[in-house]
Design a protein around this motif. Structure first.
Motif, mmCIF file in Angstrom:
data_model
loop_
_atom_site.group_PDB
_atom_site.id
_atom_site.type_symbol
_atom_site.label_atom_id
_atom_site.label_comp_id
_atom_site.label_asym_id
_atom_site.label_seq_id
_atom_site.Cartn_x
_atom_site.Cartn_y
_atom_site.Cartn_z
ATOM 1 N N LEU A 31 37.105 64.628 52.415
ATOM 2 C CA LEU A 31 37.884 64.722 51.179
ATOM 3 C C LEU A 31 37.570 63.518 50.297
ATOM 4 C CD1 LEU A 31 41.370 65.855 52.557
ATOM 5 C CD2 LEU A 31 39.823 67.194 51.131
ATOM 6 N N PRO A 32 37.289 63.741 49.000
ATOM 7 C CA PRO A 32 36.942 62.609 48.117
ATOM 8 C C PRO A 32 38.038 61.565 48.050
ATOM 9 C CG PRO A 32 37.360 64.623 46.852
ATOM 10 C CD PRO A 32 37.267 65.022 48.291
ATOM 11 N N GLU A 33 39.307 62.015 48.152
ATOM 12 C CA GLU A 33 40.416 61.063 48.133
ATOM 13 C C GLU A 33 40.330 60.108 49.316
ATOM 14 O OE1 GLU A 33 41.632 64.585 45.768
ATOM 15 O OE2 GLU A 33 40.731 64.288 47.743
ATOM 16 N N THR A 38 39.834 54.846 51.864
ATOM 17 C CA THR A 38 39.174 53.924 52.796
ATOM 18 C C THR A 38 38.720 52.659 52.078
ATOM 19 O OG1 THR A 38 38.428 55.779 54.164
ATOM 20 C CG2 THR A 38 37.277 53.665 54.436
ATOM 21 N N ARG A 39 38.136 52.838 50.877
ATOM 22 C CA ARG A 39 37.691 51.673 50.101
ATOM 23 C C ARG A 39 38.876 50.797 49.704
ATOM 24 N NH1 ARG A 39 38.099 51.020 44.968
ATOM 25 N NH2 ARG A 39 38.381 53.263 44.559
ATOM 26 N N MET A 40 39.937 51.436 49.228
ATOM 27 C CA MET A 40 41.097 50.674 48.772
ATOM 28 C C MET A 40 41.833 50.006 49.924
ATOM 29 S SD MET A 40 42.627 53.031 45.666
ATOM 30 C CE MET A 40 43.727 51.716 45.124
ATOM 31 N N GLU A 41 41.821 50.615 51.077
ATOM 32 C CA GLU A 41 42.449 49.989 52.250
ATOM 33 C C GLU A 41 41.676 48.741 52.668
ATOM 34 O OE1 GLU A 41 44.679 53.773 54.423
ATOM 35 O OE2 GLU A 41 42.657 53.215 55.047
ATOM 36 N N ARG A 42 40.358 48.762 52.458
ATOM 37 C CA ARG A 42 39.568 47.556 52.749
ATOM 38 C C ARG A 42 39.888 46.447 51.746
ATOM 39 N NH1 ARG A 42 35.119 51.239 53.587
ATOM 40 N NH2 ARG A 42 34.349 50.708 51.521
ATOM 41 N N GLU A 43 40.213 46.831 50.515
ATOM 42 C CA GLU A 43 40.511 45.837 49.480
ATOM 43 C C GLU A 43 41.926 45.271 49.609
ATOM 44 O OE1 GLU A 43 39.944 48.164 46.007
ATOM 45 O OE2 GLU A 43 37.741 48.045 46.048
ATOM 46 N N GLN A 44 42.808 46.004 50.281
ATOM 47 C CA GLN A 44 44.220 45.635 50.321
ATOM 48 C C GLN A 44 44.491 44.247 50.902
ATOM 49 O OE1 GLN A 44 46.567 48.722 52.088
ATOM 50 N NE2 GLN A 44 48.402 48.147 50.954
ATOM 51 N N PRO A 45 43.871 43.851 52.023
ATOM 52 C CA PRO A 45 44.166 42.523 52.573
ATOM 53 C C PRO A 45 43.873 41.384 51.597
ATOM 54 C CG PRO A 45 43.040 43.861 54.212
ATOM 55 C CD PRO A 45 42.989 44.627 52.923
ATOM 56 N N ALA A 46 42.813 41.524 50.804
ATOM 57 C CA ALA A 46 42.471 40.465 49.844
ATOM 58 C C ALA A 46 43.543 40.359 48.763
ATOM 59 C CB ALA A 46 41.107 40.749 49.215
ATOM 60 N N LEU A 47 44.056 41.506 48.307
ATOM 61 C CA LEU A 47 45.112 41.489 47.294
ATOM 62 C C LEU A 47 46.392 40.880 47.869
ATOM 63 C CD1 LEU A 47 44.550 45.028 45.749
ATOM 64 C CD2 LEU A 47 44.058 42.837 44.664
ATOM 65 N N GLU A 48 46.715 41.230 49.108
ATOM 66 C CA GLU A 48 47.897 40.660 49.751
ATOM 67 C C GLU A 48 47.734 39.156 49.939
ATOM 68 O OE1 GLU A 48 48.160 42.927 53.306
ATOM 69 O OE2 GLU A 48 49.078 44.683 52.334
ATOM 70 N N ALA A 49 46.522 38.741 50.281
ATOM 71 C CA ALA A 49 46.260 37.311 50.460
ATOM 72 C C ALA A 49 46.423 36.565 49.134
ATOM 73 C CB ALA A 49 44.856 37.101 51.021
ATOM 74 N N ASP A 50 46.020 37.195 48.029
ATOM 75 C CA ASP A 50 46.190 36.572 46.707
ATOM 76 C C ASP A 50 47.665 36.362 46.387
ATOM 77 O OD1 ASP A 50 43.557 36.222 46.086
ATOM 78 O OD2 ASP A 50 43.356 38.058 44.903
ATOM 79 N N LEU A 145 47.120 53.880 45.627
ATOM 80 C CA LEU A 145 46.871 54.265 47.019
ATOM 81 C C LEU A 145 47.861 55.342 47.452
ATOM 82 C CD1 LEU A 145 44.943 53.576 49.306
ATOM 83 C CD2 LEU A 145 46.498 51.754 50.008
ATOM 84 N N ALA A 146 49.108 55.193 47.044
ATOM 85 C CA ALA A 146 50.121 56.193 47.384
ATOM 86 C C ALA A 146 49.785 57.539 46.733
ATOM 87 C CB ALA A 146 51.497 55.715 46.934
ATOM 88 N N GLU A 147 49.309 57.503 45.481
ATOM 89 C CA GLU A 147 48.923 58.738 44.789
ATOM 90 C C GLU A 147 47.770 59.428 45.520
ATOM 91 O OE1 GLU A 147 47.916 57.596 40.863
ATOM 92 O OE2 GLU A 147 49.985 57.206 40.230
ATOM 93 N N LEU A 148 46.780 58.630 45.916
ATOM 94 C CA LEU A 148 45.619 59.201 46.608
ATOM 95 C C LEU A 148 46.019 59.796 47.950
ATOM 96 C CD1 LEU A 148 42.939 56.463 45.847
ATOM 97 C CD2 LEU A 148 42.875 58.833 45.076
ATOM 98 N N ARG A 149 46.886 59.107 48.675
ATOM 99 C CA ARG A 149 47.323 59.613 49.974
ATOM 100 C C ARG A 149 48.102 60.912 49.821
ATOM 101 N NH1 ARG A 149 49.082 53.626 52.156
ATOM 102 N NH2 ARG A 149 47.117 53.092 53.218
#
Length: 245
Positions: A31-33, A38-50, A145-149
């Protein structure tokens, strides 16, 4: 192996349903979503760290501002007490002169501390802006992310329901096939992706190769209930009205 022509024909129906199930499962897995998730979940830790980093920076600077304000207030309080004593005129001329000098020194000290306080407050404002930006970025990311899920889950539910429906049809066909024939079919399907194929216009519907005369004569001579297989790919060959025999 023996199986009635009707049972062999059921294998083609079974193969069609298995192909459809495989297609649906592939759609579920790709599924394209899900790719974006998957990409956004990889980016999430960096945003949380910021967010954590900027929040920590704000907290540290707030403490610095508090210390700077306390230091300025101490000097102001000391200067106020000295000014009261000087205004009262109590003490010797020398002590009053000393108070005057101390007030001048305190005034200079207060200016330095107020400059330092202002500099820390400016840094705090910048840090707070950075914290707000980091928090906003994280919240926007979480919202998307919630919209995509939600979109993925909706599509997955639709595809899953169709797969379950096809699987139910498959179960009905399996009930009409002998255990021995089904075992052979499943073994071949696990090996090559499909276990049975129609013989159409002298070609195997699985490997798409045209059978030679010897193989065609062998199949033509075989009894209707004899299970025959393609010599090239090994699939079960189901004879049809379009076999060309």
């Amino acid at each position: 192996m023996k199986a009635s022509p009707q049972m062999q024909a059921r294998l083609l129906e079974l193969q069609e349903l298995d192909t459809r199930i495989a297609q649906l499962e592939h759609r579920l897995a790709s599924l394209p979503e899900q790719i974006d998730i998957t990409r956004m979940e990889r980016e999430q830790p960096a945003l949380e760290a910021d967010v954590v980093r900027t929040s920590t920076e704000v907290s540290d600077l707030e403490r610095e501002v508090g210390k700077a304000e306390s230091a300025v207030q101490l000097v102001r309080d000391r200067a106020a007490r000295d000014q009261e004593r000087l205004d009262a005129g109590s003490g010797t001329a020398k002590s009053l002169q000393g108070l005057q000098h101390e007030l001048e020194s305190l005034a200079r000290r207060q200016g330095v501390l107020e400059d330092a306080e202002l500099e820390v407050m400016e840094r705090l404002e910048q840090a707070q802006a950075g914290q707000e930006a980091a928090t906003a970025a994280q919240q926007k990311h979480e919202g998307r992310l919630a919209e995509l899920r939600a979109a993925r889950d909706e599509k997955a539910a639709t595809i899953g329901a169709e797969r379950d429906e096809v699987a139910a049809g498959r179960a009905a066909i399996v009930a009409d096939v002998s255990a021995e024939l089904l075992a052979l079919y499943e073994r071949l399907r696990a090996h090559s992706g499909s276990g049975a194929a129609p013989l159409q216009q002298r070609r195997c519907g699985g490997c798409r190769l045209e059978l030679n005369t010897v193989d065609l004569n062998r199949i033509k001579a075989a009894a209707e209930d004899e299970v025959v297989r393609c010599e090239e790919c090994g699939r079960i060959l189901v004879r049809t009205a379009e076999s060309g025999l």
